[in-house]
Design a protein around this motif. Sequence first.
Motif, mmCIF file in Angstrom:
data_model
loop_
_atom_site.group_PDB
_atom_site.id
_atom_site.type_symbol
_atom_site.label_atom_id
_atom_site.label_comp_id
_atom_site.label_asym_id
_atom_site.label_seq_id
_atom_site.Cartn_x
_atom_site.Cartn_y
_atom_site.Cartn_z
ATOM 1 N N LEU A 136 -4.885 3.000 -9.973
ATOM 2 C CA LEU A 136 -3.979 2.651 -8.587
ATOM 3 C C LEU A 136 -5.009 3.039 -7.837
ATOM 4 C CD1 LEU A 136 -1.394 5.236 -9.256
ATOM 5 C CD2 LEU A 136 -0.478 3.044 -8.413
ATOM 6 N N VAL A 137 -6.465 3.304 -7.706
ATOM 7 C CA VAL A 137 -7.251 3.445 -6.961
ATOM 8 C C VAL A 137 -8.040 1.987 -6.696
ATOM 9 C CG1 VAL A 137 -8.955 4.154 -8.449
ATOM 10 C CG2 VAL A 137 -9.841 5.075 -5.957
ATOM 11 N N ALA A 138 -8.489 0.998 -8.067
ATOM 12 C CA ALA A 138 -8.702 0.147 -7.784
ATOM 13 C C ALA A 138 -7.981 -1.013 -7.018
ATOM 14 C CB ALA A 138 -8.753 -0.087 -9.277
ATOM 15 N N LEU A 144 0.584 -0.811 -0.277
ATOM 16 C CA LEU A 144 -0.119 -0.276 -0.054
ATOM 17 C C LEU A 144 0.726 1.120 -0.016
ATOM 18 C CD1 LEU A 144 -2.886 -1.289 2.634
ATOM 19 C CD2 LEU A 144 -2.750 -0.434 0.198
ATOM 20 N N ARG A 145 2.236 1.289 0.545
ATOM 21 C CA ARG A 145 2.843 2.317 0.753
ATOM 22 C C ARG A 145 3.150 2.265 -0.709
ATOM 23 N NH1 ARG A 145 5.465 0.366 4.551
ATOM 24 N NH2 ARG A 145 7.426 -0.460 3.683
ATOM 25 N N VAL A 146 3.782 1.844 -1.343
ATOM 26 C CA VAL A 146 4.111 1.276 -2.656
ATOM 27 C C VAL A 146 2.797 2.285 -3.949
ATOM 28 C CG1 VAL A 146 4.822 0.300 -4.940
ATOM 29 C CG2 VAL A 146 6.190 -0.432 -2.630
ATOM 30 N N LEU A 147 1.768 1.420 -3.980
ATOM 31 C CA LEU A 147 0.417 2.261 -4.142
ATOM 32 C C LEU A 147 0.606 3.803 -3.841
ATOM 33 C CD1 LEU A 147 -1.788 -0.404 -4.018
ATOM 34 C CD2 LEU A 147 -0.262 0.276 -6.045
ATOM 35 N N ILE A 148 0.462 4.222 -2.638
ATOM 36 C CA ILE A 148 0.249 6.055 -2.743
ATOM 37 C C ILE A 148 1.622 6.033 -3.065
ATOM 38 C CG2 ILE A 148 -0.415 6.859 -0.887
ATOM 39 C CD1 ILE A 148 -2.102 4.750 0.798
ATOM 40 N N SER A 149 2.405 5.775 -2.915
ATOM 41 C CA SER A 149 3.678 6.778 -2.892
ATOM 42 C C SER A 149 3.555 7.070 -4.635
ATOM 43 C CB SER A 149 4.949 6.023 -2.751
ATOM 44 O OG SER A 149 4.903 6.045 -1.076
ATOM 45 N N SER A 150 3.048 5.718 -5.463
ATOM 46 C CA SER A 150 2.959 5.896 -7.196
ATOM 47 C C SER A 150 2.184 6.792 -7.369
ATOM 48 C CB SER A 150 2.718 4.887 -7.545
ATOM 49 O OG SER A 150 3.248 3.766 -7.085
#
Length: 386
Positions: free
Chosen positions: A312-314, A207-213
């Motif tokens: 990303l949101v999905a 989740l950190r990687v997804l939100i950082s992306s």
Amino acid sequence: MRSTWLDQGLILLFTGSFMVFVNLHLAFIIMPLYVLELGGGDWTAAWYNTLLAGAAVLFRFLFASWVDRFGRKFSLLVSGSALVTAPLFILLAGSPAYLSFIRVFQALGLALYPLAANTLIADLSPVARRGTVLGLQRLIIITALITGPPVAVLIVEQYGFQTLFWLLTILGLAGMAPLLAIREPVRAGTGTPVLNGFQFVLASRPLRVLISSTAACGLAYGVLLTFLPLYAVRVGIDNFGLYFTVFAFSGLVSGVVAGRLSDAFGRRKVLVPSLALFGMGILYLGLPAPGAVMMVSAVVAGIGYSASLTLLVAWVVDAAGRKLRAASLGLFENGIDVGITAGSFAFGSVVALLGFGFAFSTAGALLLIFAVLIATLDRGPVSQIR
């Protein structure tokens, strides 16, 4: 024949959201022009937009729990009303201080409406079609961006700001009527306070990687919004507005297509090339022959940006699980806004010291780095809280 996967509540949400998103876009685009009309300067106009974005980031941390505590529908109605009634209050503003209070009021809408809408979509959409439905939401957002500002500028030129603000409020409230008919699914309590949820989200590497992306996408978009017009003027291209028109039209349906492909083949397989497209679209701006390259950049970056945010949101919704849904989506939305702000301000020094080409190359390369990081992630829930 009635669709078996597009819930009636989703249709009502999409219908009721259009005028809300028109108001949201115009809060950033038209407000600076109105400040200049009142005699304010460029710095003052920029300050009001910064106040709006900054207050929205703070409000998501403070009020994201409303989406769980009081429900998605309540949050949609409260935040949507804040956005569509703000233009009327702006007309009544008699001082810059009062105008600042109205911007903070608008920030409540910016903070909660996209968050509540995405959370409700996650509740109502089948997992197998979640990417497609979130792509349809992206389609509504971009359609509002393409149609709202040109019509608003035409109204201002012909009839003035007062007529525009009255229309935005009246049509906005009328447009929100379908939201009243939404029936929320019965939900058990999450049992996880949102602030604690933020801690669980940030403790998860995926989740950190997804939100950082997401923040990287926001940063790159902020670089485009702020420095593309300056770069275009520097190289002798006057009609830089065409870039953003092509950018928006290119992303109009790419979110839906990318979402559908990710439903069929997995988020990672579609997100990695989408981030790469967005990155390459920005990298193109450092090449020679800027006139032709700018249009290529607009097409490639527009497709990549819309597809990347949809996926990303999905994936964030997939990975977070039900109990961390509101907290994860709150951080997702904040990632976009913080990224845009960082791209607008932090890269000013980069441009001053090293030039536009280096700034665009850095932003594009950052997206390519995150594409590589995303390629190492697995799809699926990652939280221990289900």
